[in-house]
Design an enzyme around this catalytic site. Structure first.
Site, short mmCIF file in Angstrom:
data_model
loop_
_atom_site.label_atom_id
_atom_site.label_comp_id
_atom_site.label_asym_id
_atom_site.label_seq_id
_atom_site.Cartn_x
_atom_site.Cartn_y
_atom_site.Cartn_z
CB CYS A 144 -0.96 0.01 1.19
SG CYS A 144 -0.11 0.06 2.78
CB CYS B 284 -3.81 0.03 8.85
SG CYS B 284 -4.62 -0.07 7.23
FE1 FES Z 1 -1.75 0.32 4.21
FE2 FES Z 1 -3.50 1.45 5.73
S1 FES Z 1 -3.74 0.95 3.65
S2 FES Z 1 -1.48 1.00 6.21
#
Ligand code: FES
Length: 147
Positions: free
Chosen positions: A33, A103
């Site tokens: 991400c 996360c």
């Molecule tokens: Fe990767 Fe939140 S989308 S830390």
């Protein structure tokens, strides 16, 4: 969707910033991400975390989990801080959507990385603490040093 607590910590993050001359600093990222989290710990001679700050370049849930994780470790000793898992952070936030669980893992790993840095600097071992990964997505094969 997001709980009120998540929204609160996202909109009003606690302990955001950095600590100069911190006892331990840990940075972890997730290459998938692209989010990065850094935790600073100020630990006194009795191994109590007297201050903690974070910097997060990431999604709203990453900000909220960093904020909650810092609140949970503040004032604790290093052993207690080891018990602040991503599950504990999620529970304290009244849950996260499944796609956002990673996360909270970033928050747990960043705290561990900062504790690891502290332990290295002081030549001590913290029970149950393993060498942190700099990228939680790459997992095991990533042995590169932290950035
Ligand atoms: Fe990767 Fe939140 S989308 S830390």
């Amino acid at each position: 969707m997001y709980s009120e607590k998540v929204m609160d910590h996202f909109q009003h993050p606690r302990n955001m910033g950095e600590i100069e001359g911190a006892s331990g600093v840990g940075t972890v990222g997730n290459a998938k991400c692209g989010d990065i989290m850094r935790i600073y710990l100020d630990i006194d001679d009795n191994q109590i975390i007297r201050d903690v700050k974070f910097k997060t370049f990431g999604c709203g849930a990453a900000v909220a989990t960093s904020s909650m994780a810092t609140e949970l470790v503040k004032g604790k000793n290093i052993k207690e801080a080891m018990q602040v898992t991503n599950k504990a952070v999620m529970e304290a936030l009244d849950g996260l959507p499944p796609v956002k669980v990673h996360c909270s893992l970033l928050a747990e790993e960043a705290i561990h990385a900062a504790l690891w840095d502290y332990a290295q600097k002081n030549g001590i071992e913290i029970e149950g603490l393993e060498k942190p990964k700099s990228d939680i997505h790459e997992g095991e094969e990533e042995e590169d040093e932290e950035y």
